[in-house]
Design a protein around this motif. Structure first.
Motif: not given
Length: 372
Positions: A183-193
């Motif tokens: 849903p949000d960019g924060g979770r996407r960034k965490k997954v990518l990291q």
């Protein structure tokens, strides 16, 4: 309140069910796990080739073709010596036992028991009907079984190759679709990291350990050539493969070399020294080379590694043994991303103190009694 008290049981049941699925459906998950590890390892190479102007499909095809070509060349080189050794293995073990028996003198009690048994059965033997027994020379592997299993192995390797190819060509697209679901960019960034850390850790470990093991194979080849073992490159290749299994691999390799050397040399002492030379070479690598190069990539206690090898070996057999350390690294990286599972990641080798925390970890060389 009831929900809070039941949540640990729910977690335990979910873990048990997950392990049961992994065990029962091992034929499905083992190729997927190997292909996933290969994807994490080869993806940087594919990305670098794409930087030279190749398409992702072409770069993936080049990498897969190069890998299977090198594997085929090595297999062809080792097939003849390995087949001869397997064919002679039963007779070799018998000759080794004879040499060990000559070194260890028979016990006096055994001699006396044999003498008494001969006297007691002398009358029976005189009247007994003579029976002729023919013993067929055993083979360590049934040829028909070997032929049948070869087809399964080739199909297994082909499945891994196809899965790896499609992961390398379409993995980024699948990842983007998964990110779009979040849903949000924060979770996407965490997954990518997290994925970047897993790829870096697993890829770096497998790349470095492969180079180390190849260097060990070259060293073992030279040592075996120096002590007069035939086909020294066969034992070097064996050392390279066995060393992917921490701790247990070098021990198994030493036992194989002892059996092989015992059949090649008349003196059991020379065979024992040959096995000691093999073990000493692997010990130098294990105690000095690997810790110096890998550093914290594999900073896990030997007990944890042995438990992981035993667990995944029980779950998936030999592929599980080979995948145990990469899976251990993946689990450590995933558990470290969540507060609830961070203590498990610490047990698996993660730093006890996070970068944004102030704490005083127990020193590794400090006895437990002094910390209480």
């Amino acid at each position: 309140m009831s929900t809070a008290s039941a949540s640990p049981w729910v977690v335990c049941i979910a873990v048990i069910l997950l392990l049961g699925v992994l065990y029962v459906a091992s034929n499905l998950f083992v190729p997927l796990a190997i292909a996933l590890i290969a994807y994490l390892t080869l993806r940087p190479i594919v990305a670098r080739l794409c930087g030279f102007g190749l398409s992702q499909v072409a770069a993936t095809a080049v990498v897969i073709f190069a890998f299977f070509t090198m594997t085929a060349v090595v297999a062809i080189m080792l097939y003849g010596p390995l087949q001869n050794w397997l064919a002679e293995a039963p007779e070799s073990v018998s000759r080794l036992r004879e040499k060990v028996d000559r070194v260890a003198e028979p016990l006096a009690t055994v001699d006396r028991a044999e003498t008494q048994l001969s006297k007691a059965t002398a009358g029976v033997r005189d009247d007994a009907t003579e029976v002729t027994v023919s013993v067929e020379k055993p083979s360590i592997i049934d040829p028909s079984y070997l032929i049948n299993q070869t087809g399964h192995v080739l199909a297994f390797i082909a499945a891994i190759g196809v899965l790896t190819f499609f992961m390398l060509t379409n993995g980024d697209d699948v990842l983007n679709r998964i990110l779009n679901v979040l849903p949000d960019g924060g979770r996407r960034k965490k997954v990518l990291q997290t994925l970047a850390e897993i790829q870096n850790s697993v890829g770096t470990y497998l790349g470095q350990i492969t180079i180390i093991n190849i260097g060990l194979g070259v060293a073992v080849t030279l040592v075996m050539w120096a002590v007069g073992m035939p086909t020294p490159y066969l034992w070097g290749a064996m050392a390279t493969l066995f060393n992917f299994v921490p701790y247990l691999g070098p021990i198994a390799g030493t036992a194989v070399v002892l059996v092989a050397a015992g059949t090649e040399f008349e003196s059991f002492g020379r065979a024992l020294l040959t096995a000691v030379a093999f073990w000493a070479t692997t010990a130098v690598e294990g105690q000095f080379v690997t810790p110096a190069i890998l550093g914290r990539k594999l900073k896990v206690g030997s007990l944890v590694v042995l438990v992981a090898v035993a667990f995944w070996g029980f779950m998936w057999g030999l592929p599980g043994v080979l995948l145990s350390v990469p899976l251990l690294i993946v689990m450590r990286q995933v558990f470290a991303r969540f507060d609830e599972t961070y203590p498990i990641a610490v047990v698996l080798g993660e730093d006890p103190c996070r970068p944004d925390e102030d704490c005083e970890p127990v020193k590794e060389d400090e006895p437990i009694a002094e910390t209480v």
